[in-house]
Structure formats: C-alpha cells, structure tokens
Scaffold this active site. Structure first.
Site, PDB file in Angstrom:
ATOM      1  N   LYS A   1     -23.299  24.034  18.278  1.00  0.00           N
ATOM      2  CA  LYS A   1     -22.009  23.250  18.074  1.00  0.00           C
ATOM      3  C   LYS A   1     -22.009  23.316  16.396  1.00  0.00           C
ATOM      4  CE  LYS A   1     -22.562  18.518  18.838  1.00  0.00           C
ATOM      5  NZ  LYS A   1     -24.016  18.490  19.241  1.00  0.00           N
ATOM      6  N   ARG A  55     -19.326  10.116  19.649  1.00  0.00           N
ATOM      7  CA  ARG A  55     -20.328  10.572  20.633  1.00  0.00           C
ATOM      8  C   ARG A  55     -20.311   9.620  21.908  1.00  0.00           C
ATOM      9  NH1 ARG A  55     -25.256  12.659  18.816  1.00  0.00           N
ATOM     10  NH2 ARG A  55     -25.186  12.849  15.988  1.00  0.00           N
ATOM     11  N   ARG A  65     -37.885  26.912  18.595  1.00  0.00           N
ATOM     12  CA  ARG A  65     -38.079  26.716  17.063  1.00  0.00           C
ATOM     13  C   ARG A  65     -39.383  26.422  16.482  1.00  0.00           C
ATOM     14  NH1 ARG A  65     -33.073  22.324  16.738  1.00  0.00           N
ATOM     15  NH2 ARG A  65     -31.346  23.711  17.486  1.00  0.00           N
ATOM     16  N   ARG A  85     -41.856  21.035  15.995  1.00  0.00           N
ATOM     17  CA  ARG A  85     -41.520  19.522  15.793  1.00  0.00           C
ATOM     18  C   ARG A  85     -41.288  18.984  17.167  1.00  0.00           C
ATOM     19  NH1 ARG A  85     -36.225  20.038  11.772  1.00  0.00           N
ATOM     20  NH2 ARG A  85     -35.381  20.607  14.055  1.00  0.00           N
ATOM     21  N   ARG A 105     -33.337  13.658  25.211  1.00  0.00           N
ATOM     22  CA  ARG A 105     -32.188  13.825  24.595  1.00  0.00           C
ATOM     23  C   ARG A 105     -31.136  14.258  25.418  1.00  0.00           C
ATOM     24  NH1 ARG A 105     -33.290  17.312  19.153  1.00  0.00           N
ATOM     25  NH2 ARG A 105     -31.210  16.796  18.888  1.00  0.00           N
TER      26      ARG A 105
END
Length: 217
Positions: free
Chosen positions: A13, A88, A130, A163, A174
């Site tokens: 997003k 949020r 990633r 990471r 998350r």
C-alpha cells in the site's frame, strides 16, 4: 481527493500511495513522517509525541489525530492527500472523521478507502524474500528484484541480510496484530460506502491501474 490506504504490512500500500500521490500531485502522508517532521522542527505537538516515544510508549490516539489534522491543513493538501499508515484502529478512524467533519461541509471527509488485498501466505513469502543492506539502506528481493551480485549489495558492496522484522515468524505476528486491530477498518469504511478493494497479488503496475480506474470512475 482525500484517500486513506488500507492493507496488511507488506501488501504494497505504501508503494501504491506514492504512485497515486505522484500522478495527482498531492502529498503522500505517513504517520511516521509526521512524527519525524514535528520532532525535528521542535513543534509543541512534536515535543509531546517525543515524550511518549522516548519512553517506548505508543503516541496516544488523540495526539496522533492532532498531528494528522495539523498536517492536512497545510496549503499543499488543498487538492487532497493520501494517508498511509493511519488510521490503524477504529477509535483513530472515528477521531479522524470527527476532526475532518468539524466544519460541517459536505466535502470535508474522506473520499476513498483503498484496500490493497493480499492473502497472508503471499505476504509471508513476499517479505521473507526481502534482503537489505544495513550499510546504505538499499533493498532487494530474491525473486522480484535480486542483486546482480548475489548476497552482496550492488550499491556499496556490503553483505545483504534478512532483517529480523522480515523473518516469517515476525511477519506472522505483525499480521496477527493487523487482523485484530486494523482489519475492522475495512468494515468501518465499507459502512460509509467509500471502501474500494483491489487485488494486491497482481503486478505492481496492474494494481496501480486498477486503483486509477476506481478513482476516475
């Protein structure tokens, strides 16, 4: 054109928000950027936010909304803006609506809530691929954007790493927080008839094209 972007972490997003902002020449506003700008400039709101952040506490909803409302009152927002990462939670959304509609005009509220929809398993796969350079900040993806030098950064030659916040177990946590706190926003904005959902599993440019069709319908 006042838009709020919705979607799980890793759904893309933020990328879409930047592309929309560039096309329509309106600001891309993230809550993190607002905090950093106010703290850097030493504003009263920034000082209050820093007090909480220095203690490792979340900035209260009321203060966060004040920061956002202050930002959207700037001259560069007169033709609209893209909110990314805020609200949020339902209380934040309700507080934002109340602040935006305070003047009572018909066009003071949000125009669209764009939900970039990506299944959890796709997000875990996407984010765990990633790779980041901790030295210069460059980012790569082992499938979609691999470094031509393998696990070495093309920009500075340092070693690329996965990471901690991109590791599958962290991503799952998350996502759990997102589904608990933020997913209800989808129902909230659907109830206001401003929710539009796009398939975020498509190519980035196809997602963007789908969003543009919605905005210009």
């Amino acid at each position: 054109m006042k838009i709020v972007m919705l979607g799980a972490p890793g759904a893309g997003k933020g990328t879409q928000a930047k592309m929309i902002a560039a096309k329509y020449q309106v600001p891309h506003i993230s809550s993190g950027d607002i905090f950093r700008t106010n703290i850097k400039n030493g504003t009263e709101l920034g000082k209050k936010a820093k007090e909480y952040m220095d203690q490792g506490l979340l900035v209260p909803d009321e203060l966060t909304v004040d920061l956002v409302i202050d930002r959207v009152s700037w001259e560069d927002c007169k033709n609209g803006y893209i909110l990314d990462g805020f609200p949020r939670t339902i209380p934040q959304a309700e507080a934002l609506d109340a602040a935006l509609n305070k003047d009572g005009t018909a066009d003071s509220g949000l125009d669209f809530a764009i939900n970039v929809d990506v299944p959890d398993e796709n997000i875990v796969r996407r984010m765990s691929g990633r790779r980041a350079c901790l030295k210069c900040g460059a980012t790569y993806h082992i499938i979609y954007n691999p470094s031509k030098k393998g696990d070495i950064c093309e920009a500075c030659g340092d070693t690329l790493v996965l990471r901690d916040d991109d590791k599958p177990e962290t991503v799952q946590k998350r996502l759990a927080v997102y589904h608990e706190q933020t997913q209800p926003l989808i129902d909230y904005y659907d109830g206001q008839n401003i929710l539009k959902t796009v398939d975020g599993t498509q190519d980035m440019n196809d997602v963007f094209a789908a969003i543009i069709r919605i905005l210009e319908a």
